[in-house]
Design a protein around this motif. Structure first.
Motif, PDB file in Angstrom:
ATOM      1  N   CYS A 301      42.140  51.959  43.679  1.00  0.00           N
ATOM      2  CA  CYS A 301      42.602  53.336  43.543  1.00  0.00           C
ATOM      3  C   CYS A 301      42.980  53.587  42.080  1.00  0.00           C
ATOM      4  O   CYS A 301      42.749  52.730  41.223  1.00  0.00           O
ATOM      5  CB  CYS A 301      43.772  53.614  44.489  1.00  0.00           C
ATOM      6  N   HIS A 302      43.552  54.733  41.789  1.00  0.00           N
ATOM      7  CA  HIS A 302      43.917  55.116  40.413  1.00  0.00           C
ATOM      8  C   HIS A 302      42.701  55.074  39.484  1.00  0.00           C
ATOM      9  O   HIS A 302      42.820  54.706  38.317  1.00  0.00           O
ATOM     10  CB  HIS A 302      45.029  54.215  39.864  1.00  0.00           C
ATOM     11  N   GLN A 303      41.548  55.438  40.013  1.00  0.00           N
ATOM     12  CA  GLN A 303      40.300  55.499  39.245  1.00  0.00           C
ATOM     13  C   GLN A 303      39.894  54.150  38.645  1.00  0.00           C
ATOM     14  O   GLN A 303      39.173  54.084  37.656  1.00  0.00           O
ATOM     15  CB  GLN A 303      40.404  56.552  38.128  1.00  0.00           C
ATOM     16  N   ILE A 304      40.347  53.079  39.255  1.00  0.00           N
ATOM     17  CA  ILE A 304      39.940  51.733  38.825  1.00  0.00           C
ATOM     18  C   ILE A 304      38.587  51.427  39.450  1.00  0.00           C
ATOM     19  O   ILE A 304      38.400  51.575  40.662  1.00  0.00           O
ATOM     20  CB  ILE A 304      40.981  50.685  39.249  1.00  0.00           C
ATOM     21  N   ASP A 305      37.649  51.027  38.639  1.00  0.00           N
ATOM     22  CA  ASP A 305      36.322  50.698  39.157  1.00  0.00           C
ATOM     23  C   ASP A 305      36.376  49.386  39.948  1.00  0.00           C
ATOM     24  O   ASP A 305      37.108  48.449  39.564  1.00  0.00           O
ATOM     25  CB  ASP A 305      35.327  50.548  38.004  1.00  0.00           C
ATOM     26  N   PRO A 306      35.629  49.276  41.048  1.00  0.00           N
ATOM     27  CA  PRO A 306      35.648  48.035  41.846  1.00  0.00           C
ATOM     28  C   PRO A 306      35.285  46.791  41.033  1.00  0.00           C
ATOM     29  O   PRO A 306      35.828  45.711  41.272  1.00  0.00           O
ATOM     30  CB  PRO A 306      34.608  48.308  42.937  1.00  0.00           C
ATOM     31  N   HIS A 307      34.372  46.918  40.073  1.00  0.00           N
ATOM     32  CA  HIS A 307      33.962  45.758  39.288  1.00  0.00           C
ATOM     33  C   HIS A 307      35.051  45.342  38.301  1.00  0.00           C
ATOM     34  O   HIS A 307      35.217  44.154  38.019  1.00  0.00           O
ATOM     35  CB  HIS A 307      32.643  46.050  38.576  1.00  0.00           C
ATOM     36  N   VAL A 308      35.798  46.297  37.792  1.00  0.00           N
ATOM     37  CA  VAL A 308      36.958  45.977  36.959  1.00  0.00           C
ATOM     38  C   VAL A 308      38.013  45.267  37.803  1.00  0.00           C
ATOM     39  O   VAL A 308      38.607  44.269  37.371  1.00  0.00           O
ATOM     40  CB  VAL A 308      37.533  47.247  36.310  1.00  0.00           C
ATOM     41  N   LEU A 309      38.252  45.768  39.008  1.00  0.00           N
ATOM     42  CA  LEU A 309      39.219  45.135  39.908  1.00  0.00           C
ATOM     43  C   LEU A 309      38.790  43.707  40.248  1.00  0.00           C
ATOM     44  O   LEU A 309      39.606  42.770  40.201  1.00  0.00           O
ATOM     45  CB  LEU A 309      39.352  45.960  41.186  1.00  0.00           C
ATOM     46  N   PHE A 310      37.519  43.529  40.566  1.00  0.00           N
ATOM     47  CA  PHE A 310      36.986  42.204  40.914  1.00  0.00           C
ATOM     48  C   PHE A 310      37.215  41.210  39.781  1.00  0.00           C
ATOM     49  O   PHE A 310      37.759  40.124  39.982  1.00  0.00           O
ATOM     50  CB  PHE A 310      35.499  42.341  41.237  1.00  0.00           C
ATOM     51  N   HIS A 311      36.821  41.592  38.565  1.00  0.00           N
ATOM     52  CA  HIS A 311      36.969  40.670  37.437  1.00  0.00           C
ATOM     53  C   HIS A 311      38.433  40.522  37.033  1.00  0.00           C
ATOM     54  O   HIS A 311      38.837  39.448  36.557  1.00  0.00           O
ATOM     55  CB  HIS A 311      36.116  41.129  36.265  1.00  0.00           C
ATOM     56  N   GLY A 312      39.215  41.572  37.219  1.00  0.00           N
ATOM     57  CA  GLY A 312      40.636  41.470  36.908  1.00  0.00           C
ATOM     58  C   GLY A 312      41.335  40.438  37.770  1.00  0.00           C
ATOM     59  O   GLY A 312      42.169  39.658  37.290  1.00  0.00           O
ATOM     60  N   ILE A 313      40.993  40.416  39.056  1.00  0.00           N
ATOM     61  CA  ILE A 313      41.592  39.422  39.955  1.00  0.00           C
ATOM     62  C   ILE A 313      41.005  38.039  39.679  1.00  0.00           C
ATOM     63  O   ILE A 313      41.738  37.045  39.559  1.00  0.00           O
ATOM     64  CB  ILE A 313      41.358  39.814  41.429  1.00  0.00           C
ATOM     65  N   ARG A 314      39.690  37.969  39.564  1.00  0.00           N
ATOM     66  CA  ARG A 314      39.023  36.675  39.401  1.00  0.00           C
ATOM     67  C   ARG A 314      39.451  35.964  38.115  1.00  0.00           C
ATOM     68  O   ARG A 314      39.516  34.737  38.078  1.00  0.00           O
ATOM     69  CB  ARG A 314      37.509  36.887  39.413  1.00  0.00           C
ATOM     70  N   SER A 315      39.747  36.738  37.074  1.00  0.00           N
ATOM     71  CA  SER A 315      40.167  36.131  35.813  1.00  0.00           C
ATOM     72  C   SER A 315      41.537  35.475  35.920  1.00  0.00           C
ATOM     73  O   SER A 315      41.940  34.720  35.032  1.00  0.00           O
ATOM     74  CB  SER A 315      40.184  37.196  34.703  1.00  0.00           C
ATOM     75  N   ASN A 316      42.265  35.754  36.995  1.00  0.00           N
ATOM     76  CA  ASN A 316      43.588  35.165  37.224  1.00  0.00           C
ATOM     77  C   ASN A 316      43.547  34.042  38.264  1.00  0.00           C
ATOM     78  O   ASN A 316      44.567  33.741  38.888  1.00  0.00           O
ATOM     79  CB  ASN A 316      44.565  36.250  37.682  1.00  0.00           C
TER      80      ASN A 316
END
Length: 404
Positions: A301-316
């Motif tokens: 949500c909050h206009q976050i792209d799914p691919h940004v979310l995916f890599h944001g989580i995976r990078s952690n």
């Protein structure tokens, strides 16, 4: 071209005629300087160093038969029975563990190693092995005496070469696809991390970055819920970052009976299971799927792209693994209270160029992985027909040409 002209041998006959050497590993290394090849190192047709200690930089000149040689065909015979690989040229030498059986065809004999490799993956091998396989405590096993009693029909060498070459061409294409897919994913990871370091980006708690959904399992004893066209994703089946298939599918009725459906471009990750003790499994859906209670689904949500979310989580990943505790039965467990507080980096404003680049790389990786799966299914379909002579090589080549 047909390859029906063949002679059937038992492996004991091949051994007696000095046409092949067949043996099992020793209880311990034949040399303290040799690494031991174990069952876990034989995977996907290759030798993958899962648990092996490093081989010495200057290994001894070892000629004992229990030491690997290039071209040896290796079969796992205990625990996970039936994994097969060929020892590659130019690699280090290893001592075979007792759980492995090796096959060493005579170079001028009637049996080609690559043909044997595919035969050990065929239905004919499994039809014989399943009747011989024994069990001890918690592990299946095949004894060396069982192997020697197996029989194999051998076409002439040219027939073996053409069959092995055709199946090998599919394996080669699969390997290229996998390397391309892995490279694309790594490039996407690097791109995300580079951009995330910019001051124009902000940190947001994962609990605020997405809508969180829980899954479930339809009643397993109800046939009308299972065997449909919709993949049902569990902690066991979530093995790829690109989620589009599973070993278990549900029906439309099953999706309304205890599980949850999510569309494409939803992030799924495992929150409970034995895999969490060593790895964090996360993926992004490529199509509509259902999922079980051992996973969480995140709709950004909050206009976050799914691919940004995916890599944001995976990078952690490392930070997430440090949050994992253990259930009463010894499985890993990821607390929702903890992971929702994890902060990921996202653009302050929509970054269309970044999103386009991430999507292009992710889509390339997903497409190549899906193609590899189709090619593997084709190979596994052709293999028993070619081995039995029911399908001519010429006809199989046409099928492969149309597919690729």
């Amino acid at each position: 071209m047909k390859v029906l002209s063949s002679r059937r041998y038992t492996f004991s006959e091949l051994v007696d005629e000095n046409l092949i050497e067949v043996g099992a590993g020793r209880p311990r290394s034949v040399s303290s300087e040799l690494a031991i090849l174990r069952v876990a190192d034989v995977l996907d047709g290759k030798i993958k160093h899962a648990f092996m200690v490093d081989a010495p930089s200057n290994p001894p000149k070892e000629t004992a038969s229990k030491v690997s040689r290039p071209g040896d065909v290796v079969l796992t015979a205990k625990g996970t029975v039936g994994r097969v690989a060929i020892m590659p040229p130019g690699g280090p030498k290893y001592a075979y563990s007792p759980q492995l059986i090796y096959f060493r065809p005579t170079p001028s004999g009637p049996l080609l190693p690559r043909y044997l490799y595919y035969w050990l993956k065929s239905a004919e091998f499994w039809a014989q092995a399943s009747h011989l396989k024994s069990q001890t405590d918690m592990a299946d096993f095949l004894a060396l005496s069982d192997i020697l009693s197996l029989s194999i029909a051998l076409p002439q060498r040219y027939g073996q070469e053409t069959i092995a070459a055709l199946l090998g061409s599919l394996d080669d294409k699969i390997a290229v696809n996998e390397r391309t897919s892995d490279t694309a994913l790594k490039l996407a990871e690097a791109l995300y991390l580079r951009e995330a370091a910019h001051s124009e980006w902000k940190s947001i708690a994962l609990g605020d970055a997405a809508i969180w959904l829980s899954g479930g399992t339809p009643k397993t004893g109800e046939p009308s819920f299972w065997g449909g066209e919709i993949p049902w994703i569990s902690a066991l089946s979530l093995k790829s970052p690109w989620i589009d298939s599973s070993d278990r599918n549900v029906t439309d009725l099953g999706t309304k009976s205890g599980t949850r459906l999510v569309p494409a471009e939803v992030v799924l990750f495992v929150v409970r299971g034995s895999s969490l003790k060593t790895e964090f499994r996360i993926g992004i859906t490529q199509r509509e799927v259902a999922f079980g209670q051992d996973c969480k689904a995140l709709i950004p949500c909050h206009q976050i792209d799914p691919h940004v979310l995916f890599h944001g989580i995976r990078s952690n990943t490392q930070s997430i693994l440090e949050m994992v505790d253990e259930t009463s039965i010894g499985a890993g467990r990821l607390s929702t209270d903890l992971i929702t507080k994890l902060e990921i980096r996202v653009p302050q404003r929509g970054d269309s160029q970044l999103v386009a680049e991430l999507r292009a790389l992710d889509e390339l990786a997903a497409t190549r992985r899906a193609e590899s799966r189709s090619l593997a299914e084709l190979r596994d379909t052709l293999l028993p027909q070619l081995m039995s002579g029911r399908l001519r090589v010429r006809d199989a080549e046409k099928i492969v040409e149309d597919m690729t």
